[in-house]
Design a protein around this motif. Structure first.
Motif, PDB file in Angstrom:
ATOM      1  N   ALA A  18       0.824  -1.203   0.000  1.00 21.37           N
ATOM      2  CA  ALA A  18       0.000   0.000   0.000  1.00 21.37           C
ATOM      3  C   ALA A  18       0.861   1.257   0.000  1.00 21.37           C
ATOM      4  CB  ALA A  18      -0.918  -0.001   1.214  1.00 21.37           C
ATOM      5  N   ARG A  19       2.050   1.185   0.551  1.00 22.34           N
ATOM      6  CA  ARG A  19       2.930   2.354   0.598  1.00 22.34           C
ATOM      7  C   ARG A  19       3.798   2.485  -0.641  1.00 22.34           C
ATOM      8  NH1 ARG A  19       6.514   2.003   5.358  1.00 22.34           N
ATOM      9  NH2 ARG A  19       6.165  -0.205   5.238  1.00 22.34           N
ATOM     10  N   ARG A  20       3.860   1.445  -1.446  1.00 27.34           N
ATOM     11  CA  ARG A  20       4.716   1.484  -2.624  1.00 27.34           C
ATOM     12  C   ARG A  20       4.118   2.459  -3.643  1.00 27.34           C
ATOM     13  NH1 ARG A  20       5.665  -4.086  -4.413  1.00 27.34           N
ATOM     14  NH2 ARG A  20       3.537  -4.006  -5.108  1.00 27.34           N
ATOM     15  N   PRO A  21       4.924   3.402  -4.128  1.00 27.56           N
ATOM     16  CA  PRO A  21       4.412   4.349  -5.116  1.00 27.56           C
ATOM     17  C   PRO A  21       4.032   3.647  -6.428  1.00 27.56           C
ATOM     18  CG  PRO A  21       6.554   5.049  -4.277  1.00 27.56           C
ATOM     19  CD  PRO A  21       6.288   3.685  -3.743  1.00 27.56           C
ATOM     20  N   VAL A  22       3.157   4.269  -7.160  1.00 24.63           N
ATOM     21  CA  VAL A  22       2.706   3.707  -8.429  1.00 24.63           C
ATOM     22  C   VAL A  22       3.882   3.546  -9.392  1.00 24.63           C
ATOM     23  CG1 VAL A  22       1.236   4.137 -10.437  1.00 24.63           C
ATOM     24  CG2 VAL A  22       0.391   4.644  -8.152  1.00 24.63           C
ATOM     25  N   ILE A  23       4.797   4.487  -9.369  1.00 24.14           N
ATOM     26  CA  ILE A  23       5.944   4.428 -10.278  1.00 24.14           C
ATOM     27  C   ILE A  23       6.798   3.188 -10.019  1.00 24.14           C
ATOM     28  CG2 ILE A  23       7.514   5.844  -8.893  1.00 24.14           C
ATOM     29  CD1 ILE A  23       7.210   6.327 -12.595  1.00 24.14           C
TER      30      ILE A  23
END
Length: 148
Positions: A18-23
């Protein structure tokens, strides 16, 4: 409204996904795609050895195809480490992609897969750029700090 986790705790930290950025998720998707396409290209290069005229060319094309397949498998193997934010995985992936660039150039020179290898090269360069963008750097730094 409180978020609850599987262990019943209220208001606890969200999981890494959930904390991982979309990029970073995009980079991981491109890593898997790069690995799969490398395996496909390696198989095509390996099969093109049957169209070579001299035995020396057959050996060279076979070794190039096998190397592309091997590095493609290594890329897929390291992708989960990149998704977790492992700095070592990101560095290893960068090295693997740097190895792929001359292999694809050799594939273009020795086999008739110019457009496939050129698309693969562009995808690998794009993956490297995304992998080292500032938002991605922050994610890897935060993941390393969380493990300490």
């Amino acid at each position: 409204m409180n978020d609850t986790t599987a262990d019943g705790g209220a208001g606890t930290a969200t999981p890494d996904a959930a904390r991982r950025p979309v990029i970073v998720s995009v980079a991981v998707a491109f890593v898997y795609l790069t690995g799969l396409l490398s395996i496909l290209l390696g198989i095509l290069v390996l099969l093109s050895r049957y169209t070579q005229s001299s035995s020396g060319d057959v050996l060279v094309v076979s070794l190039i195809g096998a190397a592309i397949i091997l590095v493609g498998l290594l890329i897929i193997g390291i992708a989960s480490g990149v998704a977790r934010g492992s700095r070592l995985s990101r560095i290893a992936l960068t090295v693997y992609l740097a190895i792929q660039v001359p292999l694809h150039a050799l594939a273009i020179a020795t086999a008739d897969f110019d457009w496939i290898a050129a698309i693969q090269l562009a995808l690998e360069i794009f993956t490297l750029v995304v992998l080292w963008l500032p938002p991605t750097n922050r994610f890897f730094r935060a993941a390393a700090n969380a493990r300490r």
